[in-house]
Enzyme design. Structure first.
Site, PDB file in Angstrom:
ATOM      1  N   SER A 111       0.634  -0.925  -0.224  1.00 40.09           N
ATOM      2  CA  SER A 111       0.074   0.295  -0.141  1.00 40.09           C
ATOM      3  C   SER A 111       0.278   1.442   0.263  1.00 40.09           C
ATOM      4  CB  SER A 111      -1.088   0.084   1.299  1.00 40.09           C
ATOM      5  OG  SER A 111       0.069  -0.128   2.381  1.00 40.09           O
ATOM      6  N   HIS A 132      -3.117  -4.059  -5.088  1.00 38.97           N
ATOM      7  CA  HIS A 132      -3.793  -3.222  -3.014  1.00 38.97           C
ATOM      8  C   HIS A 132      -5.548  -3.045  -2.771  1.00 38.97           C
ATOM      9  CE1 HIS A 132      -3.695   0.469  -0.750  1.00 38.97           C
ATOM     10  NE2 HIS A 132      -3.695  -0.179  -0.270  1.00 38.97           N
ATOM     11  N   GLU A 144      -6.247  -0.534  -6.394  1.00 36.18           N
ATOM     12  CA  GLU A 144      -5.501  -0.131  -7.143  1.00 36.18           C
ATOM     13  C   GLU A 144      -4.508  -1.483  -7.634  1.00 36.18           C
ATOM     14  OE1 GLU A 144      -5.096   4.059  -4.771  1.00 36.18           O
ATOM     15  OE2 GLU A 144      -3.937   2.537  -3.907  1.00 36.18           O
ATOM     16  N   ASN A 181      -3.262   6.080  -0.560  1.00 34.44           N
ATOM     17  CA  ASN A 181      -2.520   6.310   0.735  1.00 34.44           C
ATOM     18  C   ASN A 181      -2.368   8.003   0.511  1.00 34.44           C
ATOM     19  OD1 ASN A 181      -3.729   4.163   1.824  1.00 34.44           O
ATOM     20  ND2 ASN A 181      -1.583   3.234   2.234  1.00 34.44           N
TER      21      ASN A 181
END
Length: 274
Positions: A111, A132, A144, A181
């Site tokens: 991540s 992800h 992702e 993130n």
């Protein structure tokens, strides 16, 4: 399974929340093997997957096999690494898996780390793609996906597998934190800095963001859910990549990690938990 579902024999390497959640979802479409580090972690992981399957429509615990032997994954056509968010352990595990499973596509659930960097550490450049998924995996719809140079050959199957699992895949660039993130953690860290500066209670800040911004969970409760140690590691990786001050973990959170206050999993973080 038809080709439109991407992979027929997926394997998951890991025994934490992401690994077990993904394994449970994977049983909705195929027989799935989960690779654990030890017999004890294998037993715990199997319990978690079985419990998760009970809450997922179409999930079948009978499709799960748990092992501690990498060679048992030799017939898998996809193996997803889902262990601690550190380059060296990921690279080491992926190198072992690549040797045992020369025909499988390889993915990582990182991540916050670069996919190409992990691939280089494992000596598998051009063979690894990013996948992800978000915690809790059964409920979160986004994936992702990232295909560094050389790994584009897995694109069609990877996207088809995500769709078969009921997920929405978005292709993202190979940068630390991808999209979610990279944008989310400055906000979470700002919430920590706010209580450092103002002395507000965590519950007050979270209530403001839930009722004022319509967020389902406040930023400080979310940090507790993710884990303050995990959040610090993500922040460290983002800051190393971007040098943006907003990515640097705030002092209060670093202090709490040092005190063993890691959030829900430790029983204490910005909130206390039974």
């Amino acid at each position: 399974m038809t080709a439109s579902k991407g992979y027929e024999s997926p394997g998951i390497a890991g025994s934490g929340a992401i690994a077990t959640g993904l394994a449970a979802v994977s049983t909705t479409t195929a027989d799935t093997i989960l690779l654990a580090r030890s017999e004890a972690s294998a037993w715990r992981a199997e319990e978690k997957v079985v419990a998760a399957c009970a809450k997922i429509e179409g999930a079948k615990p009978s499709r799960l096999r748990v092992t501690t032997e990498p060679g048992d994954l030799a017939d898998c056509d996809l193996i997803v690494e889902a262990i601690v968010e550190e380059v060296a352990p990921k690279g080491e595990l992926l190198a072992t898996i690549a040797e045992a499973c020369p025909g499988a596509d390889l993915a990582t659930t990182t991540s916050s780390l670069g996919v190409a960097e992990i691939a280089e550490a494992g000596g598998i450049a051009g063979r690894l793609f990013g996948l992800h998924v978000f915690n809790p995996v059964p409920r979160m719809k986004l994936v992702e996906v990232c295909f560094p140079e050389g790994a584009e050959g897995a694109r069609e199957k990877a996207l088809a597998w995500c769709a078969a699992l009921g997920k929405t895949a978005v292709e993202v660039p190979d940068q630390a934190g991808f999209v979610v993130n990279r944008l989310l953690f400055p906000y979470l860290f700002d919430a920590v800095r706010l209580i450092e500066q103002t002395g507000m209670e965590a519950g007050e800040v979270d209530t403001c963001m839930k009722l004022g911004a319509g967020h389902p969970m406040g930023p400080l409760a979310l940090l507790d859910f993710v884990g303050l140690d995990v959040s610090k590691a993500i922040g460290d990786a983002l800051y190393a990549d971007s040098n943006e001050p907003t990515h640097n973990p705030p002092g209060l959170m670093v202090q709490m990690v040092g005190e063993g206050k890691l959030g829900r999993k430790s029983g204490a973080g910005f909130y206390s938990y039974d």
